[in-house]
Enzyme design. Structure first.
Site, mmCIF file in Angstrom:
data_model
loop_
_atom_site.group_PDB
_atom_site.id
_atom_site.type_symbol
_atom_site.label_atom_id
_atom_site.label_comp_id
_atom_site.label_asym_id
_atom_site.label_seq_id
_atom_site.Cartn_x
_atom_site.Cartn_y
_atom_site.Cartn_z
ATOM 1 N N ASP A 45 0.903 -1.244 -0.024
ATOM 2 C CA ASP A 45 -0.051 -0.050 -0.019
ATOM 3 C C ASP A 45 1.001 1.259 -0.029
ATOM 4 O OD1 ASP A 45 -2.599 -1.236 -0.336
ATOM 5 O OD2 ASP A 45 -2.345 -1.624 2.163
ATOM 6 N N ALA A 185 -6.819 9.928 21.565
ATOM 7 C CA ALA A 185 -6.521 9.917 23.143
ATOM 8 C C ALA A 185 -7.080 11.306 23.614
ATOM 9 C CB ALA A 185 -5.443 9.687 23.444
HETATM 10 P P1 NAD Z 1 3.390 1.371 7.030
HETATM 11 O O1 NAD Z 1 4.629 0.419 6.245
HETATM 12 O O2 NAD Z 1 3.658 1.653 8.366
HETATM 13 O O3 NAD Z 1 2.220 0.413 6.825
HETATM 14 C C1 NAD Z 1 1.111 0.488 7.735
HETATM 15 C C2 NAD Z 1 -0.055 -0.651 7.394
HETATM 16 O O4 NAD Z 1 -0.927 -0.033 6.926
HETATM 17 C C3 NAD Z 1 0.370 -1.359 6.232
HETATM 18 O O5 NAD Z 1 0.065 -2.893 6.679
HETATM 19 C C4 NAD Z 1 -0.167 -1.094 4.963
HETATM 20 O O6 NAD Z 1 -0.641 -2.347 4.110
HETATM 21 C C5 NAD Z 1 -1.621 -0.670 5.604
HETATM 22 N N1 NAD Z 1 -2.401 0.437 5.055
HETATM 23 C C6 NAD Z 1 -2.111 1.339 4.093
HETATM 24 N N2 NAD Z 1 -3.468 2.016 3.504
HETATM 25 C C7 NAD Z 1 -4.217 1.128 3.950
HETATM 26 C C8 NAD Z 1 -5.665 1.123 3.721
HETATM 27 N N3 NAD Z 1 -6.099 2.145 2.769
HETATM 28 N N4 NAD Z 1 -6.472 0.227 4.247
HETATM 29 C C9 NAD Z 1 -5.922 -0.679 4.775
HETATM 30 N N5 NAD Z 1 -4.526 -0.856 5.345
HETATM 31 C C10 NAD Z 1 -3.809 0.114 4.490
HETATM 32 O O7 NAD Z 1 3.249 2.663 6.140
HETATM 33 P P2 NAD Z 1 2.933 2.806 4.630
HETATM 34 O O8 NAD Z 1 2.811 1.596 3.805
HETATM 35 O O9 NAD Z 1 3.700 4.012 4.186
HETATM 36 O O10 NAD Z 1 1.521 3.394 4.612
HETATM 37 C C11 NAD Z 1 1.172 4.598 5.261
HETATM 38 C C12 NAD Z 1 -0.217 4.393 5.775
HETATM 39 O O11 NAD Z 1 0.096 3.633 7.292
HETATM 40 C C13 NAD Z 1 -0.776 5.660 6.467
HETATM 41 O O12 NAD Z 1 -1.383 6.243 5.467
HETATM 42 C C14 NAD Z 1 -1.475 5.290 7.826
HETATM 43 O O13 NAD Z 1 -2.865 4.726 7.229
HETATM 44 C C15 NAD Z 1 -1.068 4.015 8.246
HETATM 45 N N6 NAD Z 1 -0.678 4.160 9.602
HETATM 46 C C16 NAD Z 1 -1.584 3.157 10.217
HETATM 47 C C17 NAD Z 1 -1.090 3.454 11.659
HETATM 48 C C18 NAD Z 1 -1.973 2.517 12.498
HETATM 49 O O14 NAD Z 1 -2.761 1.419 12.429
HETATM 50 N N7 NAD Z 1 -1.733 2.580 13.981
HETATM 51 C C19 NAD Z 1 -0.140 4.228 12.258
HETATM 52 C C20 NAD Z 1 0.807 4.651 11.383
HETATM 53 C C21 NAD Z 1 0.159 4.794 9.996
#
Ligand code: NAD
Length: 267
Positions: A45, A185
């Site tokens: 993604d 939070a």
């Molecule tokens: P990353 O490598 O930290 O991946 C984060 C995860 O989010 C991966 O497993 C990816 O497959 C998943 N992901 C991304 N977009 C998604 C979507 N639309 N629906 C379901 N899963 C999705 O970071 P990255 O790959 O550069 O992705 C950045 C994204 O990570 C940000 O846009 C944010 O949504 C997500 N993120 C999630 C958290 C959390 O869930 N606590 C924290 C920080 C960032």
């Protein structure tokens, strides 16, 4: 048709990229980095988010498709075993297009009246490295609440399964032109009060966040974070622009959600 392939950069993704590029050129498609009609992301993604931001200036004439080489691929419909089939589908064009809404974020500065405008495919998050964030939250020009806490996440429907989901937000079907505000939070006691529930805003309902305490903010647009000082306001709304995904076979959103989060993985 002109195409471009964006690879995650690991060996497997680079190999798939090289194979696809070679075959598509043999099928008389043109490799064009500058003005592609189709951008193929090979990776996860994060790779698709990267591809989206690279071509964000030409969303009306570029469609995206993802091949996933990692674990979870929410935006990536095709797996490496299906690459041959995908090449043939692409070569046969034209393809169907499905459009998903995007988030528009405008960050206005207190100094010089400057503003930065971004589009997000997943979300924007606003946090600080310096204690809590304190914002007056206005919705559609009216004061709604004063938020105190770790931060806020404003997501698109297709981003509602990403960070938003981890914050307890709801999953929104991307046929709805909406954005969702979720709290990180929040401080809630006799003195400070926030709604506590995720808010879903339709198109034309703008959320305006006005910092009440002078802090620097870590503002992330999808996978990219910037430190901002002197922020006057952060405006969020459904963007006029939309992302266009190329669809060569049906993959309904709820199947995608089920396959990503509910269905057990095959051994
Ligand atoms: P990353 O490598 O930290 O991946 C984060 C995860 O989010 C991966 O497993 C990816 O497959 C998943 N992901 C991304 N977009 C998604 C979507 N639309 N629906 C379901 N899963 C999705 O970071 P990255 O790959 O550069 O992705 C950045 C994204 O990570 C940000 O846009 C944010 O949504 C997500 N993120 C999630 C958290 C959390 O869930 N606590 C924290 C920080 C960032």
């Amino acid at each position: 048709m002109k195409f471009k392939i964006v690879s995650k950069g690991d060996e497997r993704s680079n190999r798939i990229k090289a194979t696809m590029k070679q075959y598509l050129i043999e099928f008389d498609l043109e490799y064009d980095r500058k003005e592609p009609d189709l951008v193929i992301s090979v990776g996860g993604d994060g790779t698709l988010l990267e591809a989206f931001h690279r071509y964000v200036h030409r969303l009306d004439s570029t469609a995206f498709i993802g091949v996933h080489t990692g674990h979870l691929g929410f935006y990536a419909d095709w797996v490496p075993d299906e690459v041959e089939k995908l090449i043939i589908e692409i070569a046969k064009t034209p393809f169907q297009v499905v459009e998903y809404p995007l988030l528009e974020v405008t960050i206005r500065s207190k100094t010089g009246g400057t503003e930065d405008r971004f589009l997000a495919l997943n979300e924007a998050t606003i946090k600080t490295a310096d204690g809590s964030v304190v914002f007056d939250v206005e919705i559609k020009g009216e004061h709604f609440e004063t938020f105190r806490g770790d931060g806020l996440c404003i997501s698109t429907p297709s981003g509602s399964t990403a960070y938003n989901k981890a914050l307890g937000g709801g999953i929104i079907h991307p046929s709805l032109d909406a954005i969702q505000l979720t709290e990180m939070a929040s401080i809630n006691n006799r003195v400070f009060r926030t709604i506590g529930s995720p808010l879903i805003l339709p198109k034309h309902h703008t959320a305006l966040l006005k910092p009440m305490v002078d802090r620097s903010f870590l503002i992330a647009i999808d996978h990219f974070t910037t430190n901002y000082v002197n922020v006057k306001s952060i405006q969020c709304r459904v963007a006029e622009e939309r992302i266009r995904f190329a669809r060569f076979r049906p993959f309904p959103f709820w199947n995608r959600v089920r396959d990503s989060f509910v269905a057990e993985e095959d051994d």
